[in-house]
Design an enzyme around this catalytic site. Structure first.
Site, mmCIF file in Angstrom:
data_model
loop_
_atom_site.group_PDB
_atom_site.id
_atom_site.type_symbol
_atom_site.label_atom_id
_atom_site.label_comp_id
_atom_site.label_asym_id
_atom_site.label_seq_id
_atom_site.Cartn_x
_atom_site.Cartn_y
_atom_site.Cartn_z
ATOM 1 N N LEU A 102 87.925 -11.454 -2.861
ATOM 2 C CA LEU A 102 87.899 -11.686 -1.420
ATOM 3 C C LEU A 102 86.466 -11.605 -0.886
ATOM 4 O O LEU A 102 86.023 -12.465 -0.125
ATOM 5 C CB LEU A 102 88.802 -10.661 -0.719
ATOM 6 C CG LEU A 102 88.965 -10.802 0.798
ATOM 7 C CD1 LEU A 102 90.365 -10.363 1.220
ATOM 8 C CD2 LEU A 102 87.928 -9.980 1.562
ATOM 9 N N SER A 110 84.355 -14.584 -1.952
ATOM 10 C CA SER A 110 84.720 -15.794 -1.229
ATOM 11 C C SER A 110 84.309 -15.732 0.233
ATOM 12 O O SER A 110 83.948 -16.752 0.829
ATOM 13 C CB SER A 110 86.234 -16.020 -1.330
ATOM 14 O OG SER A 110 86.638 -16.125 -2.679
ATOM 15 N N GLU A 111 84.340 -14.548 0.821
ATOM 16 C CA GLU A 111 84.016 -14.402 2.235
ATOM 17 C C GLU A 111 82.517 -14.438 2.496
ATOM 18 O O GLU A 111 82.050 -15.111 3.417
ATOM 19 C CB GLU A 111 84.599 -13.086 2.781
ATOM 20 C CG GLU A 111 86.111 -13.077 2.940
ATOM 21 C CD GLU A 111 86.568 -13.887 4.148
ATOM 22 O OE1 GLU A 111 85.713 -14.283 4.964
ATOM 23 O OE2 GLU A 111 87.777 -14.132 4.269
ATOM 24 N N SER A 112 81.750 -13.693 1.732
ATOM 25 C CA SER A 112 80.339 -13.488 2.082
ATOM 26 C C SER A 112 79.355 -13.735 0.958
ATOM 27 O O SER A 112 78.140 -13.651 1.174
ATOM 28 C CB SER A 112 80.143 -12.056 2.578
ATOM 29 O OG SER A 112 80.389 -11.135 1.515
ATOM 30 N N TYR A 171 90.170 -21.922 0.728
ATOM 31 C CA TYR A 171 90.012 -20.470 0.651
ATOM 32 C C TYR A 171 91.022 -19.877 -0.335
ATOM 33 O O TYR A 171 90.673 -19.029 -1.166
ATOM 34 C CB TYR A 171 90.216 -19.870 2.040
ATOM 35 C CG TYR A 171 90.089 -18.369 2.099
ATOM 36 C CD1 TYR A 171 88.844 -17.758 2.124
ATOM 37 C CD2 TYR A 171 91.217 -17.557 2.149
ATOM 38 C CE1 TYR A 171 88.718 -16.381 2.195
ATOM 39 C CE2 TYR A 171 91.111 -16.179 2.216
ATOM 40 C CZ TYR A 171 89.857 -15.594 2.244
ATOM 41 O OH TYR A 171 89.743 -14.226 2.296
#
Length: 761
Positions: A609, A612-614, A731
């Protein structure tokens, strides 16, 4: 030098490098050995060290030695550095060396900047006399033209016109536009008598006036200049607007999106080039098309005009006329047949691959609004001629959603199996996997033979291609492939190995030298500039080095990951396992471990997560306002702080951000069918949206009389492919594939096990 690090930190970094990077040694620990390793290139790095220590004399001496004896790229970098050291005479000598010895536009620009800084305008002009306007950087052309204006060089006008026709317009082209118009009126012979201040003053006074004259086309009797070269008395302007001025103004109007004005000049521009010795130019034909497409109010009439115009041109020049005629027929509505005919005519005369791919892309997207049968027929005719498959990924993604949402499952299978299109590896694996799933679910009939065998064949083809990891791990799950050796072979193979020729420019030695001599701040930018001339081993070494430095500065962690990720994405063949570890690192491991224990989450999922997010950038903020490693919105963070009883918090603090993000994600799971994958969708697009999507999926699936899949009615891998938000679809794929890689690399889980835990089917 790593001036921002303490002595202890430096020592720790270099000790670590000795352990993990045998190619990179430390000047502090074994300087002599390092110099022996890099031979004459070491003079460049020692020069950088001397420059950091403000010892210009030593730096210049070392740079000169490296310039004469170093590898090609080190020699070039040394020559460039010397233009910024020493006195004026020494800097000009360094610039002259570049001009005479280095055949590279970027280096020539550095040399010309030094000439220009010292007002040596004649040297700038002579150094750039032989540049090719079509390929030279605009910055280099710009500095040449500035020097020509300073010297009042009469060649400026003709060269500016040549530059205008040579490539797409840019801000640099526009910078000289008003000066060009002014010079068309001012007499160069008389300008020789003016000083620079007066020269510039007259430019400023007349530029807008002349521009207006050219654009409005007023006669000389109607227009007066505010002053005159010989006196201050206003006199009528006696001049004609030249063809060159009309062409330049036309191109500038297109660049500035003044399409109505440009459209009104189409007939004039056509006549100019129809009667010119050189004939039509690609840039002009493209601009005529844009003027018609964006500037007309009568789409059908202009479409017919372009359709007829195309017939008057030789085949090599007719592409843009047919292409824009097609788009105008489409824009006019009710003329689909004419539009398609013109698209196909454009394809027939698209003699280079870029034009062909662009035209086919527009035709296929045009057909998305009509018939799936037309799309399949077009792909059967032209699909094998696609030159750059990745250019069509967005079209095939749109087609995928359209076919699946409209339950055209057999057509989906046909696109993959029957069109023989030149798909990208990503699209091939996507269509192969989904086709296999549709056959498994009894939604597509497939071809001949047992359905189970056809599905297995589709999943096997997914594993053989170098496509997206997501479809690869999903295929492993459908095949129930859990044998460790077989899984390892699949996970470490990405398509067929391609023969890549790497030009030995010295990029490898330069990047590794930056590491060995302690300049991590230079590694990433140099890697970006020269990545095509670096081997996979070079990129792995650079990524490892920056990862070690990232222990003290997270910026280097992010750079390490970017190098590894881009290297992996462009790789084909047997993947070095070390590269996978670098592309899927466990930065902030302590923070992740604590948050997972507190929230009873698997670490592999939280790492996926965050990646993928940052991309593990703790300081990043999105345009939407999300911040930190887990990309929390301020309102979400405030709500989580209340739940976690945090009266004071910093959303960018890694420990706080990871803890909040983990708690928020965990809270979503029981609120959306106890499903991790649905919780991931909700984390990205909002809980209410996902609940609506799930409700609709259950209703549609029940209407088909099919056995329901928990938790969404339909199988969650097929649900993902029909989500209305492209961002959420991508995502979901990114997090699932990353989670499978983390679980396999670090937690002894097979991809099949991980997919089942997350997807829940």
């Amino acid at each position: 030098m790593l001036k921002s690090y303490t002595t202890v930190q430096l020592k720790n970094i270099f000790i670590s490098l000795v352990m993990v990077l045998p190619l990179f040694s430390c000047k502090h620990l074994c300087a002599n050995e390092t110099q022996k390793q890099f031979k004459n290139d070491s003079y460049y790095f020692m020069a950088l060290q001397a420059a950091d220590e403000h010892d210009s004399e030593k730096a210049m001496r070392f740079f000169k030695t490296a310039r004469e004896k170093g590898s090609p790229l080190v020699s070039r970098r040394s020559a460039e550095a010397l233009t910024m050291l020493g006195n004026m005479q020494e800097r000009q000598q360094a610039a002259k060396y570049i001009e005479d010895n280095i055949d590279n536009y970027d280096s020539l620009l550095i040399a010309c900047r030094e000439y220009y800084r010292e007002s040596e305008f004649s040297l700038v002009i002579s150094a750039t006399d032989d540049i090719d306007f079509a390929t030279a950087p605009n910055g280099l052309v710009q500095i040449r033209f500035n020097a020509m204006l300073e010297k009042k060089d009469s060649r400026f006008e003709s060269e500016y016109y040549k530059w205008i026709l040579s490539k797409p317009l840019s801000p640099e082209h526009l910078f000289f536009y008003q000066k060009y118009l002014s010079l068309k009126v001012l007499d160069f012979q008389k300008l020789q008598k003016l000083n620079q201040e007066e020269f510039e003053r007259r430019f400023a006074a007349r530029a807008m006036e002349i521009k207006k004259f050219v654009e409005t086309g007023k006669t000389s009797e109607e227009t007066k200049l505010s002053e005159n070269i010989e006196s201050n008395e206003a006199q009528p302007l006696t001049m004609e607007v030249s063809d060159e001025q009309k062409v330049i103004t036309f191109r500038v109007n297109i660049y500035q999106k003044n399409y109505r004005e440009a459209f009104s000049a189409i007939d004039v521009i056509r006549k100019i080039f129809e009667t010119s010795e050189d004939g039509f130019n690609e840039q002009i034909l493209s601009d005529i098309g844009k003027a018609g497409f964006y500037g007309t109010v009568d789409f059908y009439a202009t479409a017919k005009l372009f359709d007829e115009f195309a017939k008057t041109l030789i085949p090599e020049h007719s592409f843009y006329a047919y292409f824009y005629a097609a788009r105008l027929y489409d824009k006019a509505g009710r003329y689909q047949q004419q539009a398609e005919e013109c698209f196909r005519k454009a394809l027939e005369v698209a003699f280079d691959s870029v034009k062909f791919d662009n035209c086919l892309w527009y035709l296929l997207n045009f057909q998305l609004r009509s018939s799936t049968d037309d799309i399949i027929a077009t792909l059967k005719t032209y699909g094998s001629r696609i030159s750059t498959p990745e250019y069509f990924d967005d079209f095939f993604n749109s087609l995928s959603v359209l076919l699946l949402s409209n339950q055209k499952w057999q057509d989906f299978y046909k696109v993959w199996k029957e069109t023989e299109s030149n798909f990208s590896d990503y699209i091939y694996t996507k269509f192969a996997y989904i086709s296999g799933r549709l056959i498994e679910e009894g939604l597509a009939a497939g071809g001949t033979g047992l359905k189970t065998r056809q599905a297995v064949d589709a999943f096997t083809k997914v594993l053989a291609k170098g496509g997206d990891f997501y479809y690869k791990v999903c295929a492993l799950e459908r095949l129930n492939l859990i044998d460790s050796d077989s899984v390892r072979t699949v996970m470490l193979t990405k398509g067929l190995k391609k023969d890549v020729t790497i030009e030995r420019t010295g990029a490898s030695e330069l990047v590794s030298g930056y590491a060995a001599f302690g300049f991590p701040q230079k590694v990433y930018n140099e890697w970006l500039l020269n990545r095509k001339n670096l081997s996979v081993e070079d990129s792995i070494a650079a990524s490892k080095f920056l990862g070690v430095c990232g222990e003290y500065n997270n910026t280097y962690n992010v750079q390490s990951l970017r190098i590894a990720d881009r290297t992996l994405n462009n790789f084909s063949g047997k993947i070095p396992e070390e590269l996978l570890h670098l592309a899927y690192p466990r930065f902030f491991s302590k923070e992740v471990e604590n948050a997972c224990i507190e929230n009873e989450l698997p670490e592999y999922l939280l790492f996926a997560l965050i990646r993928s997010e940052s991309f593990f950038d703790a300081s990043v903020s999105s345009t939407a306002g999300a911040s930190g490693l887990t990309q929390l919105m301020e309102t979400t963070a405030a709500d989580e702080a209340r739940k976690l009883k945090l009266e004071v918090y910093d959303i960018l603090d890694p420990d706080t951000n990871v803890r909040m993000g983990a708690h928020y994600f965990k809270s979503l799971i029981p609120r959306i069918e106890d499903s991790p994958i649905l919780a991931l969708f909700a984390y990205n697009s909002g809980l209410s949206n996902v609940r609506q999507w799930v409700k609709a999926a259950k209703r549609d699936w029940a209407a088909k009389g099919k056995a329901p899949h928990n938790p969404a009615g339909i199988s969650t891998d097929l649900l993902l492919e029909t989500l209305p938000y492209a961002e959420t679809r991508e995502y979901g794929r990114k997090v699932v594939s990353a989670a499978c890689l983390y679980a396999w690399l670090y937690y002894d889980m097979t991809p099949a096990e991980t997919v089942r835990e997350i997807m829940g089917d």
